[in-house]
Write a protein that holds these residues in place. Structure first.
Motif, mmCIF file in Angstrom:
data_model
loop_
_atom_site.group_PDB
_atom_site.id
_atom_site.type_symbol
_atom_site.label_atom_id
_atom_site.label_comp_id
_atom_site.label_asym_id
_atom_site.label_seq_id
_atom_site.Cartn_x
_atom_site.Cartn_y
_atom_site.Cartn_z
ATOM 1 N N ALA A 109 -7.181 -10.328 -0.516
ATOM 2 C CA ALA A 109 -7.638 -10.822 0.783
ATOM 3 C C ALA A 109 -6.521 -11.550 1.517
ATOM 4 N N ALA A 110 -5.649 -12.224 0.776
ATOM 5 C CA ALA A 110 -4.504 -12.897 1.391
ATOM 6 C C ALA A 110 -3.525 -11.875 1.968
ATOM 7 N N PHE A 111 -3.209 -10.837 1.201
ATOM 8 C CA PHE A 111 -2.305 -9.783 1.700
ATOM 9 C C PHE A 111 -2.909 -9.069 2.909
ATOM 10 N N ALA A 112 -4.219 -8.942 2.958
ATOM 11 C CA ALA A 112 -4.874 -8.251 4.073
ATOM 12 C C ALA A 112 -4.632 -8.957 5.407
ATOM 13 N N GLN A 113 -4.225 -10.217 5.372
ATOM 14 C CA GLN A 113 -3.925 -10.960 6.602
ATOM 15 C C GLN A 113 -2.553 -10.610 7.172
ATOM 16 N N LEU A 114 -1.724 -9.909 6.389
ATOM 17 C CA LEU A 114 -0.373 -9.564 6.824
ATOM 18 C C LEU A 114 -0.387 -8.290 7.667
ATOM 19 N N PRO A 115 0.662 -8.082 8.470
ATOM 20 C CA PRO A 115 0.757 -6.838 9.234
ATOM 21 C C PRO A 115 1.096 -5.646 8.335
ATOM 22 N N HIS A 116 0.798 -4.458 8.809
ATOM 23 C CA HIS A 116 1.199 -3.215 8.141
ATOM 24 C C HIS A 116 2.719 -3.192 8.021
ATOM 25 N N PRO A 117 3.306 -2.774 6.932
ATOM 26 C CA PRO A 117 2.723 -2.108 5.763
ATOM 27 C C PRO A 117 2.513 -3.038 4.571
ATOM 28 N N PHE A 118 2.451 -4.339 4.798
ATOM 29 C CA PHE A 118 2.357 -5.295 3.699
ATOM 30 C C PHE A 118 0.918 -5.725 3.419
ATOM 31 N N ASN A 119 -0.044 -5.058 4.028
ATOM 32 C CA ASN A 119 -1.422 -5.556 4.034
ATOM 33 C C ASN A 119 -2.307 -5.031 2.924
ATOM 34 N N ASN A 120 -1.872 -4.036 2.160
ATOM 35 C CA ASN A 120 -2.669 -3.595 1.012
ATOM 36 C C ASN A 120 -1.795 -2.831 0.029
ATOM 37 N N ALA A 121 -2.346 -2.572 -1.143
ATOM 38 C CA ALA A 121 -1.567 -1.966 -2.225
ATOM 39 C C ALA A 121 -1.060 -0.576 -1.859
ATOM 40 N N ARG A 122 -1.910 0.226 -1.216
ATOM 41 C CA ARG A 122 -1.501 1.588 -0.867
ATOM 42 C C ARG A 122 -0.316 1.579 0.092
ATOM 43 N N ASN A 123 -0.386 0.765 1.125
ATOM 44 C CA ASN A 123 0.700 0.713 2.102
ATOM 45 C C ASN A 123 1.981 0.142 1.499
ATOM 46 N N ILE A 124 1.829 -0.838 0.642
ATOM 47 C CA ILE A 124 3.005 -1.406 -0.024
ATOM 48 C C ILE A 124 3.679 -0.371 -0.906
ATOM 49 N N ALA A 125 2.893 0.383 -1.643
ATOM 50 C CA ALA A 125 3.452 1.408 -2.529
ATOM 51 C C ALA A 125 4.186 2.494 -1.755
ATOM 52 N N ALA A 126 3.831 2.692 -0.486
ATOM 53 C CA ALA A 126 4.438 3.747 0.325
ATOM 54 C C ALA A 126 5.699 3.298 1.061
ATOM 55 N N ILE A 127 6.063 2.035 0.960
ATOM 56 C CA ILE A 127 7.250 1.535 1.675
ATOM 57 C C ILE A 127 8.513 2.188 1.115
ATOM 58 N N THR A 128 9.381 2.664 2.031
ATOM 59 C CA THR A 128 10.668 3.256 1.626
ATOM 60 C C THR A 128 11.854 2.553 2.287
ATOM 61 N N ASP A 129 11.601 1.765 3.317
ATOM 62 C CA ASP A 129 12.677 1.096 4.048
ATOM 63 C C ASP A 129 13.281 -0.013 3.186
ATOM 64 N N PRO A 130 14.592 0.082 2.857
ATOM 65 C CA PRO A 130 15.222 -0.937 2.008
ATOM 66 C C PRO A 130 15.139 -2.345 2.600
ATOM 67 N N VAL A 131 15.176 -2.444 3.929
ATOM 68 C CA VAL A 131 15.085 -3.762 4.571
ATOM 69 C C VAL A 131 13.713 -4.380 4.322
ATOM 70 N N GLN A 132 12.671 -3.572 4.447
ATOM 71 C CA GLN A 132 11.320 -4.077 4.198
ATOM 72 C C GLN A 132 11.126 -4.441 2.730
ATOM 73 N N ILE A 133 11.701 -3.636 1.845
ATOM 74 C CA ILE A 133 11.585 -3.933 0.412
ATOM 75 C C ILE A 133 12.297 -5.244 0.077
ATOM 76 N N ASP A 134 13.478 -5.437 0.654
ATOM 77 C CA ASP A 134 14.221 -6.677 0.410
ATOM 78 C C ASP A 134 13.466 -7.883 0.957
ATOM 79 N N ALA A 135 12.877 -7.734 2.145
ATOM 80 C CA ALA A 135 12.090 -8.828 2.736
ATOM 81 C C ALA A 135 10.890 -9.156 1.858
ATOM 82 N N LEU A 136 10.217 -8.118 1.348
ATOM 83 C CA LEU A 136 9.062 -8.322 0.480
ATOM 84 C C LEU A 136 9.473 -9.007 -0.822
ATOM 85 N N ARG A 137 10.644 -8.652 -1.344
ATOM 86 C CA ARG A 137 11.128 -9.295 -2.574
ATOM 87 C C ARG A 137 11.318 -10.795 -2.347
#
Length: 376
Positions: free
Chosen positions: A122-150
């Motif tokens: 529910a906390a992640f669901a408050q974030l913008p796409h693609p960080f808002n759920n497990a499916r969208n997170i698993a589909a991330i390919t952009d290295p910048v987004q992955i680094d930001a998420l890390r």
């Protein structure tokens, strides 16, 4: 010497007159209304505490159901942090993020002795796409987004195990495993008051002390975001604070909030300033001030809005006296706690200033937007 004494006396009278005049324009109400205001603010604060306590207790009951109770808790102590998160249905997004960012091995290591503030789905669901759920997170390919998420995930991890009983009462802070960028952008701030804990003012701790073999998990209700701007930059970028920015520039205080430090700023909006008499009522008039006494009076008003340490909304207590950097002895304001809100009142204000929004996190402090100018 006699000239200096006379000059100081005149200056004090001028400043006093300016403050009283502004106060009369801003707060022309009867003492009975003042008393009613205090009663209403107290009632709201107590209701907020009761409501948040009930929500945390309700979450604890639901967590007991999905986690399997005491027997499962005993078994989980033999599992590492990643294994525990993977076994609980409320952490799908968190687990996906840990895997996507390559942190699974780190958080599974038995050499680790960490504290993880774990956001729910529910906390992640408050974030913008693609960080808002497990499916969208698993589909991330952009290295910048992955680094930001890390970096976001590491901002939730302390390098040592800290149990609930070890969290200090009141205000405290802790450095996370996030790599430092700007000053203080890898530090979290903990408010532990009235039996409840909030992180960075806004994220409630819902469950504490989920024991793992390599640390402990505390469940939180929103994803923590590290600060990227200082107080001055935040103020400049907020249109409703343009009068405050003009006042800071006129009084040579702007530079204080562009550097390092730990401040709380109660930031009056343009509308709040408009309730004062000229020349303090808008940016154009403030820019045109040339009278040194008026500049000094304005500087003292601004200092009365600044505390030399961080107070988040949950730290404001119920009628808690808080010392500002304004000249003593009349340099205290009174705070009343809230969730992304609250109230604050100056010595010469008859009504409380409402805080909204609260807890705007900066690298050098925290900003609370208020609807009245505080008057010392």
């Amino acid at each position: 010497m006699m000239k200096k004494i006379i000059l100081n006396s005149v200056l004090a009278v001028v400043m006093s007159g300016l403050l009283v005049t502004s106060c009369k324009k801003q707060d022309n109400i009867e003492p009975a209304e003042d008393q009613n205001d205090e009663l209403a603010v107290r009632a709201e604060a107590e209701s907020t505490v009761n409501q948040r306590t009930a929500e945390v207790n309700e979450f604890a009951r639901e967590f007991e159901k999905v986690s399997g109770g005491a027997s499962a808790a005993a078994r989980r102590q033999q599992s590492n942090i990643v294994e525990i998160a993977s076994s609980l249905p409320i952490f799908k997004s968190l687990v996906a993020a840990v895997v996507k960012t390559g942190l699974a091995a780190t958080l599974s290591s038995e050499a680790l002795d960490a504290t993880v503030f774990a956001p729910t789905d529910a906390a992640f669901a408050q974030l913008p796409h693609p960080f808002n759920n497990a499916r969208n997170i698993a589909a991330i390919t952009d290295p910048v987004q992955i680094d930001a998420l890390r970096n976001v995930l590491l901002y939730h991890v302390l390098g040592t195990e800290v149990k609930r009983r070890e969290i200090a009462r009141g205000r405290s802070s802790a450095v996370t495993l996030k790599p430092a960028g700007a000053a203080n952008d890898n530090t979290i701030y903990i408010s532990n008051n009235l039996g409840l804990i909030l992180i960075n003012g806004n994220s409630p701790v819902l469950i504490t002390d989920v024991d793992a073999s390599n640390g402990v998990i505390h469940v939180i209700g929103s994803v923590l975001q590290s600060p990227s701007q200082n107080i001055a930059t935040i103020a400049i970028g907020t249109p409703q604070l343009s009068t405050l920015v003009a006042a800071l520039v006129k009084t040579d205080l702007a530079g204080v909030f562009a550097g390092s430090g730990d401040f709380t700023v109660f930031a009056p909006t343009n509308r709040a300033f408009s309730r004062l008499d000229a020349p303090f009522n808008n940016a154009a008039n403030i820019n045109a001030i040339s009278d040194p006494a008026q500049v000094t009076a304005l500087a003292n008003i601004l200092k009365y809005h600044v505390v030399a340490s961080r107070y988040f909304g949950w730290d404001l207590g119920i009628f808690l006296p808080i010392e500002t950097i304004a000249p003593a002895p009349n340099n205290r304001v009174v705070g009343v706690l809230g969730l992304n809100g609250g109230y604050v009142k100056g010595n010469r204000n008859n009504r409380f200033s409402a805080i909204h929004p609260a807890n705007v996190l900066a690298t050098n402090g925290v900003v609370h937007i208020i609807d009245r100018v505080l008057l010392p």
